[in-house]
Scaffold this motif. Structure first.
Motif, PDB file in Angstrom:
ATOM      1  N   GLU A  27      51.878  32.880  42.505  1.00 51.83           N
ATOM      2  CA  GLU A  27      52.326  31.996  41.421  1.00 51.83           C
ATOM      3  C   GLU A  27      53.562  31.212  41.850  1.00 51.83           C
ATOM      4  OE1 GLU A  27      50.880  34.372  37.375  1.00 51.83           O
ATOM      5  OE2 GLU A  27      52.854  34.786  38.250  1.00 51.83           O
ATOM      6  N   GLU A  28      54.500  31.881  42.490  1.00 50.49           N
ATOM      7  CA  GLU A  28      55.726  31.215  42.943  1.00 50.49           C
ATOM      8  C   GLU A  28      55.422  30.191  44.030  1.00 50.49           C
ATOM      9  OE1 GLU A  28      58.227  34.430  44.132  1.00 50.49           O
ATOM     10  OE2 GLU A  28      58.878  34.893  42.075  1.00 50.49           O
ATOM     11  N   LEU A  51      41.001  41.390  47.786  1.00 52.89           N
ATOM     12  CA  LEU A  51      40.797  41.528  46.342  1.00 52.89           C
ATOM     13  C   LEU A  51      40.427  42.947  45.920  1.00 52.89           C
ATOM     14  CD1 LEU A  51      38.896  38.213  45.487  1.00 52.89           C
ATOM     15  CD2 LEU A  51      41.297  38.763  45.061  1.00 52.89           C
ATOM     16  N   THR A  52      40.013  43.769  46.875  1.00 52.76           N
ATOM     17  CA  THR A  52      39.653  45.152  46.540  1.00 52.76           C
ATOM     18  C   THR A  52      40.675  46.159  47.062  1.00 52.76           C
ATOM     19  OG1 THR A  52      38.219  45.240  48.512  1.00 52.76           O
ATOM     20  CG2 THR A  52      37.178  44.679  46.411  1.00 52.76           C
ATOM     21  N   ASN A  56      46.224  45.359  45.151  1.00 53.30           N
ATOM     22  CA  ASN A  56      45.969  44.015  44.640  1.00 53.30           C
ATOM     23  C   ASN A  56      46.066  43.959  43.116  1.00 53.30           C
ATOM     24  OD1 ASN A  56      44.897  41.217  44.735  1.00 53.30           O
ATOM     25  ND2 ASN A  56      43.171  42.161  43.665  1.00 53.30           N
ATOM     26  N   ASP A  57      46.670  42.892  42.600  1.00 53.36           N
ATOM     27  CA  ASP A  57      46.742  42.688  41.148  1.00 53.36           C
ATOM     28  C   ASP A  57      46.220  41.305  40.759  1.00 53.36           C
ATOM     29  OD1 ASP A  57      48.790  41.145  42.164  1.00 53.36           O
ATOM     30  OD2 ASP A  57      50.350  41.931  40.846  1.00 53.36           O
ATOM     31  N   LEU A  58      45.451  40.694  41.653  1.00 51.10           N
ATOM     32  CA  LEU A  58      44.881  39.365  41.434  1.00 51.10           C
ATOM     33  C   LEU A  58      43.372  39.455  41.229  1.00 51.10           C
ATOM     34  CD1 LEU A  58      46.361  36.897  44.094  1.00 51.10           C
ATOM     35  CD2 LEU A  58      46.149  36.424  41.660  1.00 51.10           C
ATOM     36  N   THR A  59      42.849  38.657  40.310  1.00 50.47           N
ATOM     37  CA  THR A  59      41.402  38.525  40.209  1.00 50.47           C
ATOM     38  C   THR A  59      40.992  37.254  40.950  1.00 50.47           C
ATOM     39  OG1 THR A  59      41.456  37.191  38.185  1.00 50.47           O
ATOM     40  CG2 THR A  59      41.431  39.606  37.933  1.00 50.47           C
ATOM     41  N   LEU A  60      39.727  37.141  41.261  1.00 49.31           N
ATOM     42  CA  LEU A  60      39.229  35.941  41.928  1.00 49.31           C
ATOM     43  C   LEU A  60      39.455  34.717  41.047  1.00 49.31           C
ATOM     44  CD1 LEU A  60      37.753  34.669  44.313  1.00 49.31           C
ATOM     45  CD2 LEU A  60      35.581  35.252  43.202  1.00 49.31           C
ATOM     46  N   GLU A  62      41.858  34.266  38.777  1.00 44.70           N
ATOM     47  CA  GLU A  62      43.286  33.924  38.768  1.00 44.70           C
ATOM     48  C   GLU A  62      43.686  33.232  40.060  1.00 44.70           C
ATOM     49  OE1 GLU A  62      45.027  37.535  35.949  1.00 44.70           O
ATOM     50  OE2 GLU A  62      44.734  37.856  38.094  1.00 44.70           O
ATOM     51  N   LEU A  63      43.189  33.746  41.156  1.00 43.99           N
ATOM     52  CA  LEU A  63      43.505  33.154  42.456  1.00 43.99           C
ATOM     53  C   LEU A  63      43.046  31.698  42.521  1.00 43.99           C
ATOM     54  CD1 LEU A  63      43.045  34.762  45.928  1.00 43.99           C
ATOM     55  CD2 LEU A  63      42.009  32.545  45.476  1.00 43.99           C
TER      56      LEU A  63
END
Length: 212
Positions: A27-28, A51-52, A56-60, A62-63
């Motif tokens: 995000e930054e 992603l797995t 990881n704290d991101l979803t596809l 969101e990315l």
């Protein structure tokens, strides 16, 4: 005037040293690029592993909203070959197919590659394959740690970088294929080990047994 004007920021997830981008970091970085008129490109050759990852704290989804263009790597996550390019920024979509053909990258049977991704994203197969690679890497890292060795970087994906005695590396090199990453001192070096969707647990156990 005598320098190349920066226009694009290129990152990989996971990175070349096995680390991954957290949501806040991406995000930054995305915000910085927007403020400075830069495109953000993400190399997703190992995206299945990233992603797995347990960290990881991101979803596809969101990315995809945080970068201008990225690709989903198939070659390193179960496909015979091919990557799926996703362009989110409309400025980059214009004439994209023309550029593909001009650069010799437009395949006459490109749909064959597309079929692979249709299958990979059925029943979360793409993510299951990534999880398996990470699970094998995690087991390998744990075995190396229990054998008394440290790592160049924290193991979080399917790439790990143990620091081993040079004599042990010479021994392992006769039986296994891996990459010598960097020299630590006169007696130790870091090597790069990579697991995949096809790595068998018995192979991991065998490698760990060689460390004793």
């Amino acid at each position: 005037k005598h320098m190349v004007k920066p226009r694009l920021v290129f990152i990989s997830n996971s990175t070349e040293i096995g680390s991954i981008y957290k949501k806040k970091e991406l995000e930054e970085l995305s915000s910085f690029c927007k403020k400075n008129g830069l495109f953000l490109y993400l190399d997703g050759a190992r995206l299945g592993s990233a992603l797995t990852s347990q960290e990881n704290d991101l979803t596809l989804s969101e990315l995809s909203k945080l970068v201008d263009i990225f690709y989903i790597g198939g070659t390193k996550n179960g496909a015979l070959l091919g990557e799926a390019i996703i362009i989110n920024n409309n400025k980059l979509k214009e004439n994209f197919r023309f550029h593909l053909k001009q650069k010799g990258a437009l395949l006459s049977k490109g749909r064959v590659i597309g079929i692979q991704f249709l299958e990979l994203f059925k029943d979360d197969l793409f993510f299951e394959l990534g999880k398996h690679a990470n699970l094998m890497a995690s087991k390998l890292a744990e075995g190396i740690k229990k054998s008394g060795y440290k790592f160049l970087t924290k193991p979080v994906s399917n790439q790990i970088f143990p620091i081993l005695p040079n004599k042990l590396i010479e021994k392992l090199n006769k039986r296994y294929g891996f990459y010598g990453w960097s020299k630590i001192d006169d007696k130790k070096s870091a090597i790069r080990l990579v697991t995949s969707w096809a790595t068998k647990e018995e192979f991991v156990d065998k490698f760990i047994s060689e460390l004793k």
